[in-house]
Design a protein around this motif. Structure first.
Motif, short mmCIF file in Angstrom:
data_model
loop_
_atom_site.label_atom_id
_atom_site.label_comp_id
_atom_site.label_asym_id
_atom_site.label_seq_id
_atom_site.Cartn_x
_atom_site.Cartn_y
_atom_site.Cartn_z
N PRO A 173 0.83 -1.21 0.00
CA PRO A 173 0.00 0.00 0.00
C PRO A 173 0.86 1.25 0.00
N THR A 174 0.35 2.29 -0.61
CA THR A 174 1.06 3.57 -0.63
C THR A 174 0.62 4.41 0.57
N ALA A 179 -3.75 6.79 4.06
CA ALA A 179 -4.61 7.93 4.38
C ALA A 179 -6.08 7.58 4.19
N LEU A 180 -6.38 6.79 3.15
CA LEU A 180 -7.75 6.31 2.94
C LEU A 180 -8.19 5.42 4.10
N ALA A 184 -11.26 6.00 6.73
CA ALA A 184 -12.28 4.98 6.98
C ALA A 184 -12.41 4.69 8.47
N ASP A 185 -11.29 4.69 9.18
CA ASP A 185 -11.33 4.49 10.64
C ASP A 185 -12.13 5.60 11.32
N ASN A 186 -11.99 6.81 10.81
CA ASN A 186 -12.66 7.96 11.44
C ASN A 186 -14.13 8.07 11.04
N ILE A 187 -14.42 7.81 9.77
CA ILE A 187 -15.78 8.01 9.27
C ILE A 187 -16.66 6.79 9.45
N LEU A 221 -9.20 -3.75 4.11
CA LEU A 221 -9.81 -2.47 4.49
C LEU A 221 -11.31 -2.64 4.71
N ALA A 222 -11.98 -3.42 3.83
CA ALA A 222 -13.42 -3.63 3.96
C ALA A 222 -13.75 -4.32 5.28
N ARG A 223 -12.96 -5.31 5.64
CA ARG A 223 -13.23 -6.04 6.89
C ARG A 223 -12.88 -5.21 8.12
N LYS A 224 -11.81 -4.45 8.02
CA LYS A 224 -11.42 -3.63 9.17
C LYS A 224 -12.44 -2.53 9.42
N ALA A 225 -12.91 -1.88 8.33
CA ALA A 225 -13.89 -0.78 8.47
C ALA A 225 -15.32 -1.28 8.47
#
Length: 396
Positions: A173-174, A179-180, A184-187, A221-225
């Motif tokens: 990941p970059t 940052a994305l 996602a963690d915040n929103i 990311l989908a599973r984490k968020a």
């Protein structure tokens, strides 16, 4: 062209020998290690394999299947929406984003969940997205300023990669992906839309490892968020031609649990429409299709017209055909029923009196009028030429 002896001689100069054509090399020429059993050296600190047996599930409730969009986009996983450039993928995805962000409950003939949305745009500039959002919102009776739960990021086209390949052949990941992830963690979105794979993927699309690892980044990311991720994709030329919507390595399709394809089709009257098809769905039946038409700047389901509505539309087209024929006749300009020079439907379609009807629609009207006996072919010009033109049928 080199003969065999020339090739052998050329390879001999660099110490490479070619096997003879007529017979295989003798058995005793194989190295001893070829028949040896492989030796697997134990690795220090190798992790133990985690195993689960069904008895451990006894008494544990089975989690129900969750959908972001019922029978199309699973929650907590990655879905690809493919379609040729300019076909409307971004608009279709934006319509979904608006429906989810404003809790409208429906999206193109299916139900959808509600929640915040992150729309990562690696292709469309902010001004263009605002115009599209204005049209989509107006169609749903909304003011864009009401969409507090819809969050856009407009990436710099020269710096919008979310995953890049490393020297060892894997993907990482970059900083932009991280940052994305933080956003996602915040929103805590219900949906993340990434437009598109072509703009954000920094690897070889034909490489199986690259394809799987890039999709895996978004699955994590989908599973984490706990959200759905929708990746927009451009199919290859062969994918467009075949209608499969596939592009690059097959692992783009195999790594995802669901895949949608937006196909551009040609109508009978020469216009274009879209078909949104479920190409793959691991959690339900695939193959479902929804025909869409363009209306007021967005896509709407193409409802089947009733018999009276179809009759009214046909009657209007037939009358327009007859009006055009009357004008041509009054001007002494002859048209014919056969394709070629003077073909009536194409000649009429260029007239302002055609009211925008395509030549295909006028062609269908011509067939109905011939069948109803309202028009006919009549001879004109020298009899030796046998030429005919279309005229209104005279009732005796």
């Amino acid at each position: 062209m080199l003969d065999r002896s020339s090739v052998d001689e050329a390879f001999a100069r660099v110490g490479i020998g070619l096997p003879k054509r007529d017979e295989p090399p003798p058995h005793d020429s194989y190295p001893e290690w070829a028949d040896a059993e492989p030796v697997i050296e134990p690795q220090a600190n190798a992790p133990a394999l985690s195993l689960v047996s069904p008895p451990s599930w006894r008494g544990v409730p089975l989690e129900p299947m969750r959908w972001l969009a019922t029978d199309r986009i699973p929650a907590g996983d990655v879905t690809i929406l493919s379609g040729d450039g300019g076909g409307g993928k971004t608009t279709v995805a934006l319509q979904l984003a608006v429906a989810v962000a404003h809790d409208l409950g429906d999206w193109l003939c299916t139900t959808c969940e509600a929640g915040p949305v992150i729309f990562f745009s690696g292709e469309e500039p902010e001004a263009e997205m605002r115009r599209r959002l204005q049209r989509v919102s107006r169609k749903r009776g909304l003011d864009p300023s009401e969409l507090e739960n819809l969050h856009f990021h407009f990436a710099n086209p020269d710096a919008c990669l979310l995953g890049v390949s490393k020297r060892d052949g894997t993907m990482e990941p970059t900083g932009l992906f991280q940052a994305l992830e933080t956003a996602a963690d915040n929103i805590r979105p219900a949906l993340i839309v990434v437009d598109s794979i072509a703009a954000t993927f920094g690897g070889n699309q034909n490489d199986r490892v690259h394809a799987r690892m890039f999709v895996s980044l978004f699955r994590q990311l989908a599973r984490k968020a706990d959200c759905a991720v929708l990746l927009l994709d451009h199919p290859s030329l062969s994918g467009i031609t075949s209608g499969t919507g596939r592009g690059g390595s097959m692992d783009w399709q195999n790594a995802t649990r669901a895949r949608l394809h937006l196909e551009t089709t040609t109508d009978d009257d020469g216009g274009t429409s879209r078909v949104l098809e479920v190409k793959k769905l691991n959690y339900g039946p695939a193959g479902a299709k929804v025909r869409l038409r363009w209306e007021d700047g967005c896509f709407v389901p193409e409802a089947s017209a009733s018999a009276p509505e179809r009759a009214a539309a046909h009657s209007q087209a037939d009358q327009i055909y007859l009006d055009c024929l009357d004008i041509m006749t009054a001007q002494g300009r002859h048209v014919c029923h056969a394709k070629g020079r003077g073909y009536a439907p194409k000649a009429f379609a260029e007239m302002p009196q055609a009211a925008g009807l395509t030549w295909r629609a006028l062609q269908a009207a011509q067939e109905r009028l011939f069948a109803a006996g309202e028009i006919e072919n009549v001879p004109y010009g020298p009899p030796s030429k046998g030429t005919r033109r279309i005229a209104r049928k005279v009732i005796a």
